[in-house]
Design an enzyme around this catalytic site. Structure first.
Site, mmCIF file in Angstrom:
data_model
loop_
_atom_site.group_PDB
_atom_site.id
_atom_site.type_symbol
_atom_site.label_atom_id
_atom_site.label_comp_id
_atom_site.label_asym_id
_atom_site.label_seq_id
_atom_site.Cartn_x
_atom_site.Cartn_y
_atom_site.Cartn_z
ATOM 1 N N SER A 153 6.532 -33.428 10.273
ATOM 2 C CA SER A 153 7.854 -32.833 10.509
ATOM 3 C C SER A 153 7.743 -31.503 11.243
ATOM 4 O O SER A 153 8.624 -31.138 12.029
ATOM 5 C CB SER A 153 8.576 -32.625 9.168
ATOM 6 O OG SER A 153 8.806 -33.864 8.524
ATOM 7 N N CYS B 278 0.961 -43.262 15.816
ATOM 8 C CA CYS B 278 1.465 -43.519 17.173
ATOM 9 C C CYS B 278 1.862 -44.991 17.288
ATOM 10 O O CYS B 278 1.001 -45.877 17.394
ATOM 11 C CB CYS B 278 0.414 -43.153 18.215
ATOM 12 S SG CYS B 278 1.000 -43.364 19.907
ATOM 13 N N SER C 176 5.168 -18.053 20.268
ATOM 14 C CA SER C 176 5.429 -18.666 18.971
ATOM 15 C C SER C 176 4.710 -20.002 18.858
ATOM 16 O O SER C 176 4.129 -20.497 19.830
ATOM 17 C CB SER C 176 6.936 -18.885 18.793
ATOM 18 O OG SER C 176 7.378 -19.969 19.591
ATOM 19 N N GLU D 272 16.432 -40.465 20.591
ATOM 20 C CA GLU D 272 15.591 -41.027 19.542
ATOM 21 C C GLU D 272 16.387 -41.314 18.277
ATOM 22 O O GLU D 272 16.295 -42.397 17.688
ATOM 23 C CB GLU D 272 14.441 -40.080 19.220
ATOM 24 C CG GLU D 272 13.511 -40.610 18.146
ATOM 25 C CD GLU D 272 12.362 -39.676 17.833
ATOM 26 O OE1 GLU D 272 11.426 -40.117 17.147
ATOM 27 O OE2 GLU D 272 12.410 -38.509 18.261
ATOM 28 N N ARG E 151 24.692 -69.556 -4.349
ATOM 29 C CA ARG E 151 23.913 -69.602 -5.586
ATOM 30 C C ARG E 151 24.839 -69.669 -6.804
ATOM 31 O O ARG E 151 25.742 -68.840 -6.957
ATOM 32 C CB ARG E 151 23.042 -68.350 -5.667
ATOM 33 C CG ARG E 151 22.308 -68.153 -6.982
ATOM 34 C CD ARG E 151 21.200 -69.167 -7.169
ATOM 35 N NE ARG E 151 20.332 -68.797 -8.297
ATOM 36 C CZ ARG E 151 19.380 -69.559 -8.768
ATOM 37 N NH1 ARG E 151 19.155 -70.744 -8.209
ATOM 38 N NH2 ARG E 151 18.632 -69.142 -9.768
ATOM 39 N N GLN F 191 32.249 -59.996 -11.024
ATOM 40 C CA GLN F 191 32.699 -58.684 -10.578
ATOM 41 C C GLN F 191 31.542 -57.730 -10.295
ATOM 42 O O GLN F 191 31.610 -56.924 -9.368
ATOM 43 C CB GLN F 191 33.629 -58.074 -11.632
ATOM 44 C CG GLN F 191 34.314 -56.787 -11.182
ATOM 45 C CD GLN F 191 35.213 -56.218 -12.253
ATOM 46 O OE1 GLN F 191 34.732 -55.648 -13.213
ATOM 47 N NE2 GLN F 191 36.522 -56.407 -12.096
ATOM 48 N N GLY G 268 14.590 -63.334 -7.869
ATOM 49 C CA GLY G 268 13.216 -63.658 -7.507
ATOM 50 C C GLY G 268 13.074 -64.070 -6.057
ATOM 51 O O GLY G 268 12.043 -63.809 -5.417
ATOM 52 N N GLY H 131 11.938 -38.198 12.190
ATOM 53 C CA GLY H 131 12.544 -37.106 11.434
ATOM 54 C C GLY H 131 13.056 -37.634 10.117
ATOM 55 O O GLY H 131 13.957 -38.481 10.071
#
Length: 380
Positions: free
Chosen positions: A133, A158, A178, A241, A267, A278, A341, A365
Site C-alpha cells: 500500500s 505482478c 520526499s 484502475e 432446491r 423468509q 454443501g 488498493g
C-alpha cells in the site's frame, strides 16, 4: 431498474453475452480453457476477442482501437466477468496501455497500443516484499549508467508477467526529495536479460509472479515519461484502475447472485423451494438492492469521468472500487451459504467465484486504503 444505454452499447452488451455463452458458457468448457481453474487467462479465447475488435475498446483510433470512454470499457469488463470469460490479462493490459498512451514515446505507443488491439498482454509492476500500500517505500533500484539504467531488486505480486510482452516497471532512480520523488517508470520486455519471472501459487490459480532483477540493463529509450516523476504518473491513472476493478467485481457479483437465485428457486427442502423461506428471501432482496445501488454508482462515476476525462476523481473512483469489491465478496459468501454443501463443490462454480472475489478487496488498493482516501477528500 432498466439501464440507460445507447444502441451501440446495448449491441455490445448483447454481443458479449452471446459470445460468452457460446465460448465459455459451461463448466466443462471453462475447465478446458483454464486447466480446471488453474490458468485464469486463455490466449486462444483472447485472440478471438481481438478479432472482434473488443480489446481495443479504450485504445485511440490512430493506434487501431475504437477510442471509446470509461462507460464503454466498464460495460465490457462487467459483461465479460458476468460471462466468466477467462481473460484475466486484459485488466493489466489496459492499465499499462493507458500509461503508455499518456506518457510514452511514439515508438512505445505504437508497439504497445497496437499490440493491445492484436491481443497482446501487458503487465505492470509496483509492489515489493516490503512495499504494498505504501508505494513510496519502493527500494528496487534503477541505477543511472551511461546509455541507460541497471536494475537490481525484487518485485512481487505482478499479475500476468508470465504471459506479457512487456512489464511496466516502477523503480527508484533517485533518493532526493520526499519518498514519492525519484520513482521512474520503465518499459521492460519480458525476455530482457537479467530478469527472472517466478510464479506464485495462490488460491486463484497461476496469475501473479515474483520478479527478480539482477544487473538488468535498460536503455534510456525504456523510460516511460519523465525520470523521477513516476509517482505523479501513477496517480494520474488511479481512476482507470479502480473503475476497472469495480466493473469486474460488479459483473462477478451479478453472476453469483443469479446463480444463487436459480439454485434457491429449484432446491426443495421441507416440501417447498428454499427460496420461499423468509430467511433466504430477505437476504436475496437485500443483495438485489445492493447490486442495484452498486450499478448506479458505477455508471454515474463512469459517466462523470467521461464528461471530464482530464480530471482525477479520487473520492468517486475509490467509492466505486470499495462498494463493488466488498459487495462481490459478500454476495459470493452468501451464495456459498445458501447453496450449502454444493457451494463448496467445484461442480456448481460458486467456490471459484468466491476465490476470485476475496482478493479484490486487497489488490488495486485495499478497502482500508480506499476508505482512507475517501476520508481525506472530506478533509479528515
Amino acid at each position: 431498474m432498466p439501464r440507460t444505454l445507447t444502441d451501440e452499447q446495448r449491441d455490445l452488451v448483447d454481443a458479449i453475452g452471446r459470445f460468452c455463452r457460446s465460448e465459455c458458457g459451461t463448466k466443462a468448457r471453462r475447465d478446458e480453457l483454464t486447466g480446471h481453474g488453474t490458468e485464469p487467462h486463455n490466449q486462444e479465447l483472447y485472440a478471438k476477442m481481438a478479432e472482434l475488435g473488443w480489446l481495443g475498446i479504450a485504445v485511440p483510433e490512430e493506434y487501431g482501437g475504437s477510442g471509446l470512454g470509461m462507460r464503454d470499457l466498464c460495460l465490457f469488463l462487467e459483461e465479460t466477468a458476468y460471462g466468466r470469460a477467462p481473460i484475466s490479462g486484459f485488466g493489466t493490459t489496459i492499465i499499462s496501455a493507458a500509461a503508455y498512451e499518456k506518457y510514452g514515446s511514439e515508438e512505445q505507443k505504437r508497439k504497445v497500443l497496437a499490440g493491445v488491439v492484436q491481443g497482446r498482454v501487458e503487465a505492470v509492476s509496483m509492489s515489493e516484499p516490503g512495499a504494498g500500500s505504501d508505494v513510496g517505500a519502493l527500494v528496487c533500484r534503477a541505477e543511472p549508467v551511461e546509455g541507460g539504467y541497471v536494475v537490481n531488486g525484487q518485485k512481487t505480486w505482478c499479475s500476468n508477467a508470465h504471459i506479457a510482452d512487456h512489464i511496466l516497471l516502477v523503480a527508484r532512480t533517485s533518493r532526493d526529495g520526499s519518498k514519492h520523488d525519484g520513482l521512474t517508470q520503465f518499459m521492460v520486455p519480458t525476455d530482457t536479460e537479467g530478469l527472472k519471472i517466478s510464479g506464485i501459487d495462490t488460491m486463484g490459480g497461476r496469475e501473479v509472479n515474483d520478479l527478480y532483477f539482477s544487473d538488468c540493463f535498460l536503455p534510456d529509450s525504456a523510460v516511460v515519461g519523465t525520470p523521477g516523476q513516476g509517482w505523479k504518473q501513477l496517480m494520474a491513472g488511479l481512476n482507470l484502475e479502480r473503475m476497472m476493478l469495480a466493473a469486474l467485481m460488479l459483473g462477478t457479483a451479478r453472476r453469483a447472485f443469479d446463480d444463487t437465485v436459480d439454485y434457491v428457486r429449484q432446491r426443495e427442502q421441507f416440501g417447498r423451494p428454499i427460496g420461499s423461506f423468509q430467511a433466504l428471501k430477505h437476504r436475496i432482496a437485500d443483495m438485489a438492492t445492493e447490486l442495484e445501488c452498486a450499478r448506479l454508482l458505477l455508471d454515474d462515476v463512469a459517466e462523470t469521468i467521461d464528461a471530464e476525462p482530464g480530471r482525477v476523481f479520487p473520492r468517486e473512483a475509490s467509492m466505486a472500487k470499495l462498494k463493488c469489491t466488498e459487495l462481490a465478496k459478500h454476495v459470493t459468501l452468501e451464495g456459498m451459504q445458501m447453496l450449502g454443501g454444493y457451494g463448496y463443490a467445484t461442480e456448481y462454480g460458486m467456490e471459484s467465484l468466491l476465490r476470485s472475489t476475496v482478493v479484490s478487496t486487497v489488490y488495486g488498493g485495499t478497502s482500508e486504503i480506499q476508505r482512507d482516501i475517501i476520508g481525506k477528500t472530506y478533509g479528515l
